[in-house]
Scaffold this motif. Structure first.
Motif, PDB file in Angstrom:
ATOM      1  N   GLN A   1       0.910  -1.263   0.052  1.00  0.00           N
ATOM      2  CA  GLN A   1      -0.060   0.089   0.080  1.00  0.00           C
ATOM      3  C   GLN A   1       0.994   1.372   0.119  1.00  0.00           C
ATOM      4  O   GLN A   1       0.662   2.338  -0.585  1.00  0.00           O
ATOM      5  CB  GLN A   1      -0.946   0.073   1.297  1.00  0.00           C
ATOM      6  CG  GLN A   1      -2.028  -1.194   1.188  1.00  0.00           C
ATOM      7  CD  GLN A   1      -2.687  -1.051  -0.096  1.00  0.00           C
ATOM      8  OE1 GLN A   1      -3.358   0.076  -0.687  1.00  0.00           O
ATOM      9  NE2 GLN A   1      -3.002  -2.182  -0.830  1.00  0.00           N
ATOM     10  N   GLU A   2       1.943   1.156   0.869  1.00  0.00           N
ATOM     11  CA  GLU A   2       2.822   2.428   0.725  1.00  0.00           C
ATOM     12  C   GLU A   2       3.372   2.767  -0.688  1.00  0.00           C
ATOM     13  O   GLU A   2       3.477   3.906  -0.998  1.00  0.00           O
ATOM     14  CB  GLU A   2       3.972   2.320   1.687  1.00  0.00           C
ATOM     15  CG  GLU A   2       3.841   2.258   3.181  1.00  0.00           C
ATOM     16  CD  GLU A   2       4.751   2.205   4.218  1.00  0.00           C
ATOM     17  OE1 GLU A   2       6.074   1.595   3.631  1.00  0.00           O
ATOM     18  OE2 GLU A   2       4.498   1.748   5.308  1.00  0.00           O
TER      19      GLU A   2
ATOM     20  N   LYS B   1       0.946   4.286  -3.153  1.00  0.00           N
ATOM     21  CA  LYS B   1       0.719   5.593  -2.833  1.00  0.00           C
ATOM     22  C   LYS B   1       1.704   6.191  -3.387  1.00  0.00           C
ATOM     23  O   LYS B   1       1.662   7.371  -3.770  1.00  0.00           O
ATOM     24  CB  LYS B   1       0.630   5.856  -1.445  1.00  0.00           C
ATOM     25  CG  LYS B   1      -0.816   5.341  -0.732  1.00  0.00           C
ATOM     26  CD  LYS B   1      -0.693   5.702   0.970  1.00  0.00           C
ATOM     27  CE  LYS B   1      -2.027   5.016   1.589  1.00  0.00           C
ATOM     28  NZ  LYS B   1      -1.895   5.514   3.126  1.00  0.00           N
ATOM     29  N   GLN B   2       2.955   5.574  -3.295  1.00  0.00           N
ATOM     30  CA  GLN B   2       3.986   6.425  -4.163  1.00  0.00           C
ATOM     31  C   GLN B   2       3.933   6.421  -5.488  1.00  0.00           C
ATOM     32  O   GLN B   2       4.336   7.567  -6.171  1.00  0.00           O
ATOM     33  CB  GLN B   2       5.418   5.737  -3.830  1.00  0.00           C
ATOM     34  CG  GLN B   2       5.867   5.744  -2.401  1.00  0.00           C
ATOM     35  CD  GLN B   2       7.123   4.827  -1.726  1.00  0.00           C
ATOM     36  OE1 GLN B   2       7.706   4.488  -2.921  1.00  0.00           O
ATOM     37  NE2 GLN B   2       7.163   4.458  -0.768  1.00  0.00           N
TER      38      GLN B   2
ATOM     39  N   LEU C   1       1.373   6.829  -6.866  1.00  0.00           N
ATOM     40  CA  LEU C   1       0.496   8.017  -7.535  1.00  0.00           C
ATOM     41  C   LEU C   1       1.221   9.398  -7.676  1.00  0.00           C
ATOM     42  O   LEU C   1       0.479  10.298  -8.549  1.00  0.00           O
ATOM     43  CB  LEU C   1      -0.556   8.146  -6.269  1.00  0.00           C
ATOM     44  CG  LEU C   1      -1.695   7.202  -5.901  1.00  0.00           C
ATOM     45  CD1 LEU C   1      -2.549   7.681  -4.767  1.00  0.00           C
ATOM     46  CD2 LEU C   1      -2.389   6.808  -7.460  1.00  0.00           C
TER      47      LEU C   1
ATOM     48  N   ARG D   1      -4.446  11.146  -9.726  1.00  0.00           N
ATOM     49  CA  ARG D   1      -4.554  12.323  -8.750  1.00  0.00           C
ATOM     50  C   ARG D   1      -5.813  12.962  -8.856  1.00  0.00           C
ATOM     51  O   ARG D   1      -6.227  13.551  -7.970  1.00  0.00           O
ATOM     52  CB  ARG D   1      -3.251  12.906  -8.809  1.00  0.00           C
ATOM     53  CG  ARG D   1      -1.999  12.219  -8.400  1.00  0.00           C
ATOM     54  CD  ARG D   1      -0.915  13.291  -8.252  1.00  0.00           C
ATOM     55  NE  ARG D   1      -0.262  13.709  -9.545  1.00  0.00           N
ATOM     56  CZ  ARG D   1       0.530  13.154 -10.480  1.00  0.00           C
ATOM     57  NH1 ARG D   1       0.963  12.002 -10.033  1.00  0.00           N
ATOM     58  NH2 ARG D   1       0.965  13.879 -11.386  1.00  0.00           N
TER      59      ARG D   1
END
Length: 642
Positions: A279-280, A283-284, A286, A295
């Motif tokens: 998940q991290e 997110k990166q 994005l 975005r």
């Protein structure tokens, strides 16, 4: 970037070049340009087991049935994280010679997938020899006779153990593989296709950091291995990922439970930590340059904003539409730059589009086949914003409209436009944009356009309505009821639906909080339609609310109008009543509260209500409910048998 008014956009001075350039393909999408005959239509929002089935099914077709160089699968094409992904998939559905559709609940809940399905089946209906359609029923579904006539092959996997992916792959490839290979396989070559991920990591790949340059969803099996090692995961656990050929697409679907149950990772700190790290990383991703459209999905819509979608040749019509809505107080804009490629076009106009709450699509002879219109409509559909069609009254539009564009627009609100009656027609468009306003006298007649447009693809709508993914069988002898009510009596309306269900009569209405229908405030849609525990007629998430209302009223056996003081003054409730009358549905008036009938209402509505004075059934008290409910059930069945 703020949306621009007419004075800021310079619409009046905008001119159309004699030879308007069409958007060229960007370099990133040229590799994915449609040169392959076989298209895989599947859901990218499914769980691990379904993703595993699809990826292994495709890999087996490629390697064992000589389809390596002739099968288009978005995961292998590495386009999943680009803004052109939606258009590329729909274009493949439009142009492929063979489509393999993996039907599941996740598929039917995905608007992109449903549009692909409509496109594929519409093509098959128009030209059965132009495309072969194969269906994999990953989960249970009953296909209508019209659909079965359009498909060349089908395999039902719904009866097999859901965890036994190997068996499902064996059955699916063994059934469909030889048929597809015989018709579409090219001579195998030594070149590996894009995205092949069957090979084990190269020697010395432990220090390879290529994965850092890619989005996680585009990772190969090797990239996942290298990423896991960079996070300190031991070879004992990374081998479990390698054995199951976990690439980025599969990795993104793995939670703690999947890691424990399917990869047999019994160390809780590992099975818990890996999904957190995934998940991290997502997110990166994005923040990557190519993820600009992702975005934008969180951009807040501005109220009273309209974006006009049109072909540059229709600038005069667009200018008049803009002028009309600007005078009504709307902030109106449209594309600011055409660009030299699809990517440039969307990058230039996407941020403006993301801020708008309503989109008007001008469909003319130019717009029906326009790449500008097509790309913007697909992008808006991906953002799940309100689309309304303005159909210019010109000959031959239907034949020029791309199948993908028709699939998206076929059930959207629409109105026809004739420049000789521009003002009157624009009143209808304004009503479709702002349905809370009073109903123009001519809107019911204009709504016939929706029926006209869907008439040629009726069986597609029938399929979506009659499939067993939580929907009512269109050919069922059981009567179906549309409940029209105002939110102030939601509790009573919900209880009525439960009573009908007890009698075996399915119903459909707006119960956004069906489990606990006790809202003290109105829902976002005061009146009709949404999902309901007794099974909606329409698949969830396919359309906006008003589109579902129109089709469900058309489909039902009878409309129950739950009259109340609030109902008589609600424009949304009036629209239910008008629509039911327009399509010729029987109306049964009921009272769920102590209400004088007909209640006070605008003159034209009161006149309509007076027609039903002798037929109204009062269910407002326990005694009256006990007395009149059997009469209501008998009336519904009697109407159904007419």
């Amino acid at each position: 970037m703020a949306t621009k008014s007419s004075s800021e956009t310079g619409v009046a001075s905008h001119h159309v070049p004699q030879n308007t350039p069409k958007p060229r393909e960007s370099k990133s999408s040229k590799a994915s340009k449609i040169k392959k005959n076989v298209f895989i239509s599947h859901s990218t929002e499914s769980d691990y087991l379904e993703r595993k089935f699809v990826t292994e099914f495709v890999s087996t077709l490629k390697t064992e049935y000589n389809l390596e160089n002739d099968l288009w699968f978005d995961i292998h094409e590495k386009c999943l994280f680009t803004s052109s992904w939606m258009s590329l998939r729909l274009e493949n559905a439009e142009k492929c010679k063979c489509a393999v559709v993996v039907l599941s609940n996740a598929y039917m809940d995905n608007r992109q997938c449903v549009n692909e399905l409509k496109t594929i089946l519409e093509r098959s209906r128009q030209n059965p020899k132009g495309i072969k359609v194969y269906v994999v029923l990953y989960e249970a579904a009953e296909l209508s006779s019209a659909i079965n006539e359009q498909i060349s092959g089908k395999v039902d996997l719904s009866t097999y153990d859901s965890d036994n992916i190997s068996e499902k792959i064996f059955i699916a490839t063994g059934t469909l593989g030889p048929q597809i290979e015989k018709r579409f396989a090219k001579n195998p070559t030594s070149d590996k296709g894009i995205g092949t991920s069957d090979a084990p990591p190269d020697e010395g790949a432990e220090n390879n950091s290529e994965y850092k340059k890619k989005a996680l969803l585009h990772w190969e099996v090797n990239d996942v291995q290298n990423w896991l090692r960079s996070k300190g995961v031991s070879d004992f656990f990374t081998d479990a990922f390698l054995e199951r050929k976990i690439d980025g697409f599969l990795l993104a679907s793995l939670g703690e439970k999947e890691l424990t149950d399917y990869l047999l990772i019994d160390k809780r700190h590992i099975s818990k930590k890996i999904p957190e790290l995934v998940q991290e990383r997502l997110k990166q991703d994005l923040n990557r340059e190519e993820a600009w459209h992702c975005r934008l999905s969180n951009t807040k819509e501005k109220p009273s904003t309209i974006y006009i979608i049109f072909d540059p040749k229709d600038i005069a019509i667009a200018f008049n539409v803009q002028k009309y809505f600007t005078a009504k107080g709307f902030n109106v804009t449209y594309h600011q730059k055409l660009g030299a490629s699809r990517e440039e076009f969307l990058i230039a106009n996407g941020p403006i589009m993301a801020q708008c709450s309503n989109f008007l699509v001008i469909v003319s002879q130019s717009g029906a086949g326009s790449p500008f219109v097509y790309n913007e409509v697909v992008f808006v559909e991906w953002m799940e914003r309100n689309l309304c069609t303005i159909l210019v009254r010109e000959e031959g539009i239907e034949s020029k409209m791309r199948p993908g564009l028709k699939a998206i627009l076929q059930d959207k609100p629409a109105a026809t436009l004739n420049m000789s009656s521009f003002g009157q027609d624009m009143e209808v468009v304004e009503y479709l944009v702002t349905p809370a306003n009073p109903i123009p006298s001519n809107v019911v007649l204009q709504q016939e356009y929706v029926y006209m447009l869907t008439e040629n693809i009726r069986f597609l709508v029938d399929f979506l309505e009659s499939s067993s993914f939580g929907d009512l069988d269109a050919n069922s002898a059981i009567p179906s009821v549309f409940i029209s009510y105002h939110w102030d009596i939601q509790v009573q309306a919900y209880k009525l639906s439960e009573l009908l269900q007890y009698y075996g009569i399915p119903s459909w209405a707006d119960f956004s909080s069906a489990a606990t229908p006790q809202r003290s405030q109105p829902s976002s849609s005061k009146g009709s339609s949404s999902s309901h525990a007794s099974k909606p007629f329409e698949p969830a998430k396919l359309d906006n609310l008003q589109n579902q209302i129109i089709r469900n009223i058309r489909k039902c056996t009878v409309v129950l109008c739950c009259f109340s003081e609030e109902y008589s003054h609600s424009s949304n409730c009036h629209k239910d009543l008008y629509t039911a009358m327009t399509v010729g549905k029987p109306i049964i008036p009921v009272l769920l509260t102590n209400t004088k009938f007909p209640p006070e209402a605008p003159a034209e509505v009161r006149t309509l209500m007076q027609k039903y004075t002798e037929r109204v059934l009062d269910l407002s008290t326990g005694r009256l409910l006990q007395q009149n409910l059997p009469k209501l059930v008998q009336t519904i069945h009697r109407v159904n048998n007419l």
